[in-house]
Design an enzyme around this catalytic site. Structure first.
Site, short mmCIF file in Angstrom:
data_model
loop_
_atom_site.label_atom_id
_atom_site.label_comp_id
_atom_site.label_asym_id
_atom_site.label_seq_id
_atom_site.Cartn_x
_atom_site.Cartn_y
_atom_site.Cartn_z
N GLN A 112 22.25 -13.77 48.58
CA GLN A 112 22.80 -13.63 47.22
C GLN A 112 21.84 -12.86 46.32
OE1 GLN A 112 23.87 -17.56 45.72
NE2 GLN A 112 26.01 -17.10 46.12
N GLU B 96 0.82 -1.21 0.00
CA GLU B 96 0.00 0.00 0.00
C GLU B 96 0.85 1.26 0.00
OE1 GLU B 96 -4.20 -0.97 2.18
OE2 GLU B 96 -2.46 -0.86 3.49
N ARG C 209 20.31 -28.63 37.28
CA ARG C 209 19.96 -27.41 36.57
C ARG C 209 20.51 -27.42 35.15
NH1 ARG C 209 21.94 -23.02 40.88
NH2 ARG C 209 23.62 -24.60 40.99
N ASP D 139 0.33 4.57 8.81
CA ASP D 139 -0.86 4.68 9.67
C ASP D 139 -0.45 5.11 11.06
OD1 ASP D 139 -2.04 3.52 7.46
OD2 ASP D 139 -3.18 2.04 8.61
N GLU E 34 -5.18 5.90 8.49
CA GLU E 34 -4.21 6.25 7.46
C GLU E 34 -3.87 7.74 7.52
OE1 GLU E 34 -7.25 4.96 6.77
OE2 GLU E 34 -7.12 3.32 5.31
N ASP F 43 23.49 -31.79 40.82
CA ASP F 43 22.95 -30.53 40.32
C ASP F 43 22.25 -30.82 38.99
OD1 ASP F 43 22.38 -27.96 39.42
OD2 ASP F 43 24.31 -27.13 40.06
N THR G 208 24.70 -31.48 51.24
CA THR G 208 23.72 -31.21 50.18
C THR G 208 23.98 -32.04 48.92
OG1 THR G 208 22.71 -29.45 48.85
CG2 THR G 208 25.03 -29.19 49.36
N SER H 50 18.77 -19.15 40.62
CA SER H 50 17.78 -20.22 40.65
C SER H 50 16.87 -20.04 41.87
CB SER H 50 18.46 -21.58 40.70
OG SER H 50 19.19 -21.80 39.52
#
Length: 400
Positions: free
Chosen positions: A277, A32, A334, A36, A167, A332, A320, A259
């Protein structure tokens, strides 16, 4: 990869639209070849409609998704669409509370209610003075029209997928072209955007498995941020929390991958150092400029329920690392591939990484993120978490 200038143009346009402003949207010269004015229907006002009619002087129309048009029962204006570009006009509408329907006030009311997802077909009458347009379901990737471009901008802004467009005519009544559009943009302080820019933006996003969602302002205890959600396929999205601070290190922004840890982040647990942290990282990122990516990887990827089971073992002399293995988990679990994709979508491909974890550095490098510096994250130690931190250093090789 998406050109940074194009990306910033799209983002600036969306920011302006969310503030209720217009942007000028142009299509290809072989189409066109027009510009606009575009506004978001959710933020329309009588003053904006009056301004649009004064500045642009074309036909005021309301692009919307097919789903919205179907819900409102808006049938096509004609059964045989012979318009050159197959623009999908529906029957015209007015809000049922309109008198004449043509004033800026009543047209604004109609447009705003078209975007009100609680409104139904019974709230409108036909024919009217507002012209809905139905966007192609494939968006700008299948049809590069102003209808699709305006709806895509509404989607990126995170509001209902309904916009309003008009327009722009030149002073002599012809369609406004490049110079006239540039002049209007400069005169009115508006952003000028091409539909091809939106196409490039969408194509870049479709390269990845993650999908960018809504961006909102986040004034907080730690500073002034913007927060964007990213759909990763999990129940809850990842969150990119981006500082608005500009410093000498902005070209190499400070980035933290954090995380999720409900016990530490929310309840202030002393069993880990996650809460401190998170807080320290947000403060540092606010000062230096950068972003924190909040990943939904609770308990090193095993989830909250399983993490609490590891706590039972840790209360009986497991560390852990050992507790995860005892419950048939990897130490781990992740993964940082999606994190890398989010960073790429956000333009954060050359960063200083705020971490003590060499595993994050290696994963991001493999995924194509350039790490120009590893910045240590120093937080406190207490009698409860000292064994946890010692395990991080000895068994997870954290740089502490």
């Amino acid at each position: 990869m998406l050109d940074n200038v194009v990306e910033q143009s799209v983002r600036k346009a969306v920011t302006a639209l969310k503030q209720g402003a217009f942007v000028i949207l142009t299509d290809d010269q072989n189409r066109e070849h027009e510009g606009d004015l575009v506004g978001l229907a959710s933020f329309v006002t009588p003053e904006r409609i009056n301004s649009a009619l004064t500045l642009a002087r074309g036909v005021l129309a309301v692009p919307m998704s097919k789903q919205r048009a179907d819900k409102l029962g808006l049938r096509q204006m004609t059964d045989h669409n012979s318009e050159k570009f197959a623009t999908q006009f529906t029957v015209s509408v007015d809000h049922i509370m309109s008198t004449t329907g043509v004033s800026a006030f009543e047209r604004a009311k109609t447009i705003r209610e078209l975007a009100n997802l609680s409104a139904s077909a019974e709230d409108f009458e036909t024919p009217g003075h507002v012209f809905p347009l139905v966007a192609n379901e494939g968006g700008v990737l299948s049809r590069q029209g102003h209808t699709e471009g305006a709806v895509e901008l509404a989607k990126i802004a995170g509001v209902p997928p309904i916009a309003y467009i008009i327009e722009i005519l030149d002073k002599d009544g012809q369609m406004a072209r490049e110079k006239a559009l540039e002049s209007l943009a400069e005169q009115e302080g508006m952003i000028k955007l091409a539909i091809s820019d939106i196409v490039a933006f969408k194509q870049a996003q479709n390269q990845y498995h993650v999908k960018e969602g809504v961006t909102v302002n986040l004034p907080s205890t730690y500073g002034s941020f913007q927060m964007t959600d990213y759909d990763t396929g999990d129940k809850e999205p990842a969150l990119l929390i981006r500082s608005q601070t500009q410093t000498a290190t902005t070209n190499n922004p400070l980035v933290r991958l954090h995380s999720e840890c409900a016990t530490g982040d929310i309840f202030g647990s002393y069993r880990c150092d996650c809460g401190p942290q998170l807080q320290a990282a947000l403060r540092q990122i606010n000062e230096e400029g950068g972003a924190l990516l909040y990943l939904r990887q609770e308990g090193r990827g095993i989830g909250l329920a399983e993490k609490l089971k590891t706590y039972v073992l840790q209360e009986n002399n497991y560390d852990t690392y050992e507790a995860n293995v005892h419950l048939n988990h990897a130490p781990d679990e992740r993964d940082y591939q999606q994190a890398a994709e989010i960073l790429k979508l956000a333009g954060l491909t050359k960063i200083r990484l705020l971490t003590n974890n060499p595993d994050k550095i290696n994963h991001l490098k493999v995924a194509g993120i350039e790490i120009v510096d590893q910045v240590p994250l120093i937080t406190g130690i207490n009698d409860i978490n000292k064994h946890y931190l010692a395990t991080k250093r000895k068994k997870f090789k954290h740089i502490l």
